[in-house]
Design an enzyme around this catalytic site. Sequence first.
Site, short mmCIF file in Angstrom:
data_model
loop_
_atom_site.label_atom_id
_atom_site.label_comp_id
_atom_site.label_asym_id
_atom_site.label_seq_id
_atom_site.Cartn_x
_atom_site.Cartn_y
_atom_site.Cartn_z
N GLU A 185 0.81 -1.21 0.00
CA GLU A 185 0.00 0.00 0.00
C GLU A 185 0.85 1.27 0.00
O GLU A 185 0.53 2.22 -0.69
CB GLU A 185 -0.93 -0.02 1.22
CG GLU A 185 -2.36 0.33 0.88
CD GLU A 185 -3.26 0.22 2.10
OE1 GLU A 185 -2.98 -0.60 2.99
OE2 GLU A 185 -4.24 0.98 2.15
N ASP A 186 1.90 1.26 0.77
CA ASP A 186 2.62 2.51 1.02
C ASP A 186 3.98 2.62 0.35
O ASP A 186 4.65 3.64 0.50
CB ASP A 186 2.83 2.71 2.54
CG ASP A 186 1.50 2.78 3.28
OD1 ASP A 186 0.48 3.03 2.61
OD2 ASP A 186 1.49 2.57 4.50
#
Length: 498
Positions: free
Chosen positions: A77-78
């Site tokens: 996600e990051d």
Amino acid sequence: MEKEADAIAKLMKTTPTEKERALIKKAITFAENAHKGQNRASGEPYIIHPIETAKNLARFGMGTTTICAGILHDTLEDTETTEDTLRENFGDDVAKLVEGVSKLGKLKFRGQIRHIESLRKLFIATADDIRVIIIKLADRLHNMETLSYIKKEKQKRIAQETMELHAPLANRLGMWKLKGRLEDLAFPYLYPQEAEKVRATLKQKTEVTERDLENLYKKLRKELAKFHIPVQSAGYRVKSLYSLWKKLKEKDMDIEKVFDIVALRVIAPTIEDCYRVLGSIHNHWRPLPGRIKDFIALPKPNGYQSIHTTVFTGNSVAEIQIRTPEMHERAEFGIAAHMSYKETQEIKIGLRKKKENNDEDTPVWIKEMKILQSTISEPDQFLKSLKMDFFKKRIFVFTPQGDVIDLPEGSCSIDFAYAIHSDIGDHVSHSKVNGKMKSITAELSNGDIVQIETSKNSSPTSKWLSSAKTALAKKQIKKYLDEHGGFVEKIKRAIGFG
Ligand code: MN
């Protein structure tokens, strides 16, 4: 990295092998590189968060695969990391778990959705491997512990979400200790004044009660020794803040009416020993009538087992809980406990008796889980099959307003309409699925957005009856046909169609 890997290994139930330890170390190094330059809201390097998440997983009793996925849980996600890279480095299982966690992160739970229970189900269905949810809960626990660093406006929303979604999920998985932790962390953000008041009351009361219990336990210990009744350990459990508040609200906020603020917990090796401990207690302290609860013979619907009794100690009353180590483990860690404990006969006892409290609040899948637990002996296998066979047979369909309706696989718009309201069901005429007109008997799929149109002239037919899948729809259609069918038949006959 060595230090962090050691800290995680130390928390694990079974000491990891050299190979497992190396994999954990590799995951930490990988995550640290991926998150390089990122900071938490607290200002600390980001890597602290995935490591704390992994530590929580180790405390829950999870194994190396889940722990590695926990370390890597935010990389998709990051960061720039791709699923392929994860697969190459850590294998299929880890990659899939991380992907699952990322998928859950994308579900937004704001506004719109009114059926919180359906939402929880949706969450579980989306996760499709129970370990994904356990990682998500470990992640949430650390986020709640560091919530004070987050902007004020966001705190309340996150706390609300934790209270409505994550704590109930922990409860459903039997992870009651975690449920209590999450609730207590969210409580002050949602009801600051009440939380402060309850905290003060609890502190005062706890000191007195603990002293009482200590005395009681000293005497009890002597007694048990005299009759050679073995006790593995004993301790106190203080009621969690939030559950105390809920109880206080039921009791006119009168703390004197709550008997289980602090309970003495006695762990005895076998079920037989548990009953002997109970006998010994009742032999010396008079039990409060109506407060003896045998959740060993009659487990709670969620599987909880223990014997509870409340006794007069002379100057006050005290609750005592008696259980085996396996029951204790399960009460603390729920599903995660099955990683280390293969099933014993207790689960079968749990399955046998279900009369008490068998309210509709007990989800079917918990019951199915119990059956799974008793039939699968290999813990890993057990977790895999918890991909929720039950949910595979369900679909989740949305109203245009975003409400989730869950239906059995093969359901059609008629089932959907009846699930909303019997009046809507009785008069459904058209159905728009994902914006397109569809036959009301056409099968719906997971994730469909269904808009029902009704008409006064539309009413149930025998064709509806054969198309409907849910018991509810079938029942309503039959009822309608019984009440109106005779009339229609008569007309048909009168005009020569009968
Ligand atoms: Mn996270």
